[in-house]
Design an enzyme around this catalytic site. Sequence first.
Site, short mmCIF file in Angstrom:
data_model
loop_
_atom_site.label_atom_id
_atom_site.label_comp_id
_atom_site.label_asym_id
_atom_site.label_seq_id
_atom_site.Cartn_x
_atom_site.Cartn_y
_atom_site.Cartn_z
N LYS A 42 -1.89 2.61 14.21
CA LYS A 42 -0.63 1.95 13.08
C LYS A 42 0.22 3.07 12.32
O LYS A 42 1.39 3.60 12.02
CB LYS A 42 -1.31 1.00 11.67
CG LYS A 42 -0.03 0.79 10.87
CD LYS A 42 1.30 0.13 11.32
CE LYS A 42 2.35 -0.68 10.43
NZ LYS A 42 3.70 -0.81 10.86
N ARG B 41 3.34 -5.63 12.03
CA ARG B 41 3.77 -4.91 12.63
C ARG B 41 5.44 -5.73 12.50
O ARG B 41 5.75 -5.84 13.49
CB ARG B 41 3.45 -5.14 13.81
CG ARG B 41 2.29 -3.67 14.97
CD ARG B 41 2.12 -3.46 16.18
NE ARG B 41 1.98 -2.38 16.60
CZ ARG B 41 0.86 -1.99 17.05
NH1 ARG B 41 0.62 -2.95 18.12
NH2 ARG B 41 0.01 -0.71 17.69
N VAL B 42 5.46 -5.81 11.51
CA VAL B 42 6.54 -6.81 11.11
C VAL B 42 8.02 -5.47 10.53
O VAL B 42 8.05 -4.67 11.43
CB VAL B 42 6.28 -7.70 10.23
CG1 VAL B 42 4.95 -8.48 10.36
CG2 VAL B 42 5.77 -6.97 8.30
N THR C 298 0.89 -1.45 0.25
CA THR C 298 0.05 -0.06 -0.15
C THR C 298 1.15 0.89 -0.54
O THR C 298 1.21 1.76 0.99
CB THR C 298 -0.79 0.14 1.37
OG1 THR C 298 -0.29 0.31 2.65
CG2 THR C 298 -2.18 -0.90 1.34
N ARG D 47 26.55 8.94 12.07
CA ARG D 47 25.96 8.56 12.26
C ARG D 47 26.92 8.49 14.36
O ARG D 47 26.07 7.25 14.61
CB ARG D 47 25.74 7.14 11.49
CG ARG D 47 24.97 6.70 10.53
CD ARG D 47 23.42 6.70 11.01
NE ARG D 47 23.04 6.63 9.90
CZ ARG D 47 21.16 6.83 9.58
NH1 ARG D 47 20.87 7.06 11.24
NH2 ARG D 47 20.53 6.33 8.62
N CYS E 184 8.51 1.29 6.73
CA CYS E 184 7.50 1.84 6.46
C CYS E 184 7.82 3.47 7.56
O CYS E 184 6.28 4.11 6.92
CB CYS E 184 7.14 1.32 8.13
SG CYS E 184 7.47 -0.46 7.93
N ASN F 110 3.88 4.77 13.19
CA ASN F 110 5.57 5.39 12.31
C ASN F 110 5.86 7.22 12.41
O ASN F 110 6.35 7.28 12.43
CB ASN F 110 5.08 4.53 11.28
CG ASN F 110 5.33 2.95 11.46
OD1 ASN F 110 5.99 2.28 12.40
ND2 ASN F 110 4.97 1.88 10.82
N1 SAJ Z 1 16.66 6.08 12.32
C1 SAJ Z 1 17.42 7.61 12.77
N2 SAJ Z 1 16.80 7.75 13.69
C2 SAJ Z 1 16.99 7.30 15.16
C3 SAJ Z 1 15.95 5.32 14.87
C4 SAJ Z 1 16.23 6.02 13.62
O1 SAJ Z 1 18.07 8.55 11.53
O2 SAJ Z 1 17.28 7.56 16.22
C5 SAJ Z 1 16.32 5.97 11.24
C6 SAJ Z 1 17.27 4.80 10.39
O3 SAJ Z 1 18.44 4.63 10.20
C7 SAJ Z 1 16.55 3.97 9.14
C8 SAJ Z 1 15.28 4.60 9.49
O4 SAJ Z 1 15.51 5.27 10.55
O5 SAJ Z 1 16.79 4.69 8.18
C9 SAJ Z 1 14.06 3.70 10.62
O6 SAJ Z 1 14.98 2.68 11.71
P1 SAJ Z 1 13.48 2.70 12.25
O7 SAJ Z 1 14.17 1.73 13.80
O8 SAJ Z 1 12.66 2.76 12.79
O9 SAJ Z 1 13.29 0.52 11.75
P2 SAJ Z 1 12.14 0.46 11.20
O10 SAJ Z 1 11.64 1.31 9.95
O11 SAJ Z 1 12.42 -1.08 10.34
O12 SAJ Z 1 11.16 0.45 11.65
C10 SAJ Z 1 10.53 -0.44 12.30
C11 SAJ Z 1 8.56 -0.11 12.52
N3 SAJ Z 1 8.11 -1.29 13.07
C12 SAJ Z 1 6.68 -1.48 12.21
O13 SAJ Z 1 6.98 -1.01 11.09
C13 SAJ Z 1 6.23 -2.65 12.55
C14 SAJ Z 1 8.70 0.91 13.71
O14 SAJ Z 1 7.16 0.81 14.02
C15 SAJ Z 1 9.66 0.31 14.81
O15 SAJ Z 1 9.35 1.70 15.77
C16 SAJ Z 1 10.68 0.24 14.78
O16 SAJ Z 1 10.88 -0.76 13.69
C17 SAJ Z 1 11.62 -0.36 15.50
O17 SAJ Z 1 11.78 0.26 16.71
O18 SAJ Z 1 12.73 -0.85 15.59
#
Ligand code: SAJ
Length: 452
Positions: A224, A172-173, A103, A420, A278, A228
Amino acid sequence: MREALDQLLRKIADQSATIGVVGLGYVGLPVACEFARVGFRVVGVDVKEERVARINAAVSPIEGNEPGLADLLAEVIANGRFQASTRYGALTEADIVTINVDTPVDEDRTPHFEALRAACTDLGSVLKLGAMVIVESTVAPGTMCRQVRPWLEHASGREAGTGFYLGHCPERVMPGKLLHNLRSVGRVVGGQTAAVADVMVRLYRHVVHAELDPTDLLTAELVKTAENAYRDVNIAFANEVALICEAVGGNVWRVRDLVNRSPGRAMLLPGSGVGGHCIPKDPWLLASAFGARRDESLLATARRVNDAMPAEVARLTADALAEGGVAPREAKVLVLGHSYLENSDDTRNSPSAVLACLLLELGCEVTVHDPYVPSLARDLQTALSGQDAIVISVAHDQYFTLRPDVLASVMSHRIVIDARHVLDLAQFEERGFVIRAVGVAPGHRIEAYAAL
Ligand code: SAJ
């Protein structure tokens, strides 16, 4: 149709229900395998013939390391509990059907739900009387009632709540932890009615060993997308404080450390941008509720802040090259990290890809290294050799081992840009490196004490 719901309850309880799963990607395939593992008969449908063929041959089409998934798929294919098809006709006996299709938002960030519409239309035409349809894909608030419901009613010739039941249980994968998250992360369970939500909770209780929170369809859509968007806005806040620190001579890492000692604060990490499937998308789904005013929203602003971080890192790189006396058109720059997340091989919406393009536009010769991306996983020492500058764009564990003496011995110029917060920059500065870092003003380190 109360008796139809009761019938579903019985078939869920004794696991005689047939479960359909539409969309066998990184969300749908684990769902199909897990319901099959616990004893349900599962029929999967996907439009991609090659993917269906691989699944029926017990070969997982999901890339990357997904602990347990390949073995589980082999198990449920071998015992016949799960089979895949390209035909929606395979779903005529399904009592419950989950929809797990993509989506996305399109170029102008507007929800683009063609795959969802096609799935609802094709499913509706074969839907069993009294079946339950549960959308697991993330959708914009209002989609279930304003689009999914009429699509299904039109295609089935039946009314939601009497001819079939409607639910929304957003996934919520997380790539790399697909089965783990499915089993261990709580879910919001949105039902067309409270009774439908209750039946859904009984169903998901078979596979989810965490909180199941029943609610209505709209609340499930809002939760949801908001969870995010919440993360995206908080990352944007951290990035904006980093930019302010750069502008006024501060060090965002020291500032963040002290901010987070204040009760109730949890400032996230500034960086080189926000990637993945996401977080960059879901805020746009939520903000679509604003209609024409969408782009004035906080959510849209946060998206712009985060999407601008690769350009900020490119600016820091150009600045460091200038101080190091290397013209961009003469510069060999190594970007460290291509996946969107540390220690992951998932490259979707990679901020590093944007950064690499921006550096190419500056005229640099750009090489990208990433230990988790097979095509980029070269020996690090070899990759470093002859480079004028390195840019750390992803905090992979391997990059924390970089040492100034080693880099000084193999690089052509000593220029490091850390997006980073991976390196101890003081060590590199002592060895004569030109350094830049997101959130750290040139020349300023942990404390911005006045020069003695
Ligand atoms: N990022 C930052 N700073 C941060 C955290 C993340 O720049 O403090 C960046 C990461 O480098 C990446 C992006 O944001 O490029 C997303 O990172 P993420 O840790 O949010 O990982 P995702 O995208 O896999 O998010 C998932 C989401 N989970 C689901 O959709 C089920 C999110 O809701 C969760 O909060 C996150 O995992 C998590 O907490 O691990």
